[in-house]
Scaffold this active site. Structure first.
Site, PDB file in Angstrom:
ATOM      1  N   ASP A 100      -1.725  -2.483   1.522  1.00  0.00           N
ATOM      2  CA  ASP A 100      -0.953  -3.440   2.319  1.00  0.00           C
ATOM      3  C   ASP A 100      -1.020  -3.050   3.788  1.00  0.00           C
ATOM      4  O   ASP A 100      -1.414  -1.919   4.137  1.00  0.00           O
ATOM      5  CB  ASP A 100       0.500  -3.502   1.842  1.00  0.00           C
ATOM      6  N   GLU A 167       3.477   0.225   0.810  1.00  0.00           N
ATOM      7  CA  GLU A 167       3.728   1.396   1.652  1.00  0.00           C
ATOM      8  C   GLU A 167       4.378   1.004   2.972  1.00  0.00           C
ATOM      9  O   GLU A 167       5.242   1.721   3.480  1.00  0.00           O
ATOM     10  CB  GLU A 167       2.413   2.147   1.920  1.00  0.00           C
TER      11      GLU A 167
END
Length: 480
Positions: A100, A167
């Site tokens: 991400d 994250e």
């Protein structure tokens, strides 16, 4: 053990192909903190899963459940667990990364479209969101796998993979997954792991590679002061009532001094004084006060002493004020008295500090300072999120392997660093698996992760891929 010359040659010869694959990854706007992009995060997980499978990795997409973001219930992106190799005579390396990225819009100040990888032929920069954080490093591992498969080379170690898609938004669900897999023992994905390698940080500068053995933790607070039932007109109510903004500014001013000293009693006192051996590590770093000033664009360091400045980032806690919610900030001259305002600040913490030790000190101190104001307004203190610091044994064979690999590829010894930021999963791996964790960065200190015009230099992507591959061979050879 040197990596095979044909491996390094293959990476050089396929550089353009690898950059093309990075372009595919960057083109998927996998922004975990934006609900409208949640389908793109899932798209990215499927793309990465397909890439791993095509390179011979056995994978499983692990459902992490759901969460609520901005009042909306959303499915969490899956964690991708993978394995390749089960030779009991070989060491087993676990690799972590995240697929991400941070939000990005051209209107933020980007010179190019953030989700189109732009190759600057003059500078060699690969510009695009996620190029260095963390899609480039993840694809570095894929480049190594592809080279071995294409050349018919056997990997020198067994590999395990853990790639997540949250994250940048708190890593929700990941800690529980790791602990549950470890609890499964031989039936879990992490059985037999000897060490962990994470490539999700950066060199100190643009010159010298480094290996990282420490991270600061974080405790993020929100102070809310509220009073009137609605916003008020200062011409009508100014100096008639207790104003929340006035109280909040008073409280925020009591948290940290202009020289960086944390004013919350007991916080700085927890940290021991660095001994001569440790100070020598900082003295040797290829990093100067001038580097800091160049990075921030102004001569504003808190000291002129290199070691003191570096320790401020790597070894000491810091308190930073981040912003105020609810206050007027637009153009013009609005004469409003806000009914409720919230100040946000965080403390970066170092061993032996923990969030559990820091939070009560902050709460008690802020409440005492608020009481001194004799205000009729109300105060609320919240811990928005936190994470513990991490420190590894840099004399471990895992670090020796990384040092040898860096010297083989870059022809110089790496700096040995502690990082000022936080990667909470690092500590989870260290404690849950009971093994050494290494941070082995690919990108440079000027890559601009989280910022506009994020980039990864072509040389760092290609040489960094060689570094990751060589590291595996050095792990195989080093005496455990």
């Amino acid at each position: 053990m040197a990596s095979p010359s044909q491996l390094l040659q293959f990476i050089d010869q396929n550089a353009d192909k690898f950059i093309g694959r990075l372009g595919e990854a960057v083109a998927i706007p996998s922004v975990s903190g934006d609900a409208t992009h949640r389908p793109d995060v899932f798209k990215m997980s499927a793309w990465l899963d397909g890439q791993l499978k095509s390179l011979g990795v056995t994978t499983k997409l692990m459902d992490l459940g759901k969460h609520v973001m901005d009042g909306q219930e959303l499915p969490l992106p899956p964690a991708i667990l993978g394995r390749i190799g089960d030779d009991p005579k070989k060491k087993t390396v676990l690799v972590y990364g995240h697929y991400d990225v941070q939000p990005a819009n051209k209107s933020d100040g980007w010179d190019t479209e953030p989700f189109t990888l732009v190759i600057d032929e003059k500078t060699g920069r690969l510009i695009g969101r996620g190029s260095t954080d963390d899609k480039g490093p993840i694809l570095g591992w894929l480049n190594v796998l592809e080279a071995h498969k294409a050349l018919g080379l056997e990997l020198p170690v067994n590999m395990r993979f853990c790639f997540e898609g949250m994250e940048e938004n708190g890593s929700e669900g990941l800690d529980d997954l790791i602990k549950s897999e470890v609890a499964k023992g031989k039936d879990g994905w992490f059985d037999g792991v000897d060490c962990v390698c994470i490539s999700d940080n950066y060199w100190l500068n643009s010159r010298t590679p480094c290996i990282t053995y420490g991270l600061r933790g974080l405790v993020y607070f929100k102070l809310t002061v509220s009073g009137p039932a609605r916003d008020l007109h200062s011409g009508v109510f100014g100096r008639m009532v207790h104003e929340p903004m006035t109280d909040l500014i008073q409280l925020m001013s009591k948290l940290v001094a202009s020289d960086g000293t944390i004013l919350v009693p007991g916080v700085d006192d927890m940290v021991s004084i660095a001994d001569a051996e440790e100070k020598q590590i900082y003295e040797k770093l290829d990093y100067s006060v001038q580097d800091v000033e160049d990075a921030v664009g102004a001569p504003i360091t808190l000291a002129d002493d290199k070691v003191q400045v570096i320790m401020g980032r790597m070894r000491m806690p810091s308190l930073s004020l981040h912003g105020i919610e609810g206050a007027f900030y637009g153009a013009g001259a609005k004469t409003v008295i806000p009914a409720s305002v919230s100040g946000k600040f965080s403390i970066r913490i170092v061993p032996p500090q923990t969030p559990e030790k820091i939070e009560p000190l902050v709460v008690q101190y802020v409440q005492q300072e608020f009481a001194k104001l004799n205000s009729k307004n109300k105060l609320k203190i919240e811990n928005l999120h936190d994470g513990r610091p991490w420190l590894a044994d840099y004399k471990h064979w895992n670090y020796e392997a990384a040092r040898r690999a860096t010297e083989a590829i870059y022809k110089r010894s790496p700096d040995l660093t502690r990082e000022g930021g936080s990667i909470p999963v690092t500590l989870t791996f260290a404690e849950s698996l009971g093994v050494n964790v290494l941070l082995l960065p690919m990108g440079r200190g000027d890559d601009g992760a989280h910022s506009t015009n994020e980039k990864l230099d072509r040389s760092n992507f290609i040489e960094g891929s060689k570094l990751l591959g060589t590291y595996l061979y050095e792990v195989a050879a080093v005496n455990a």
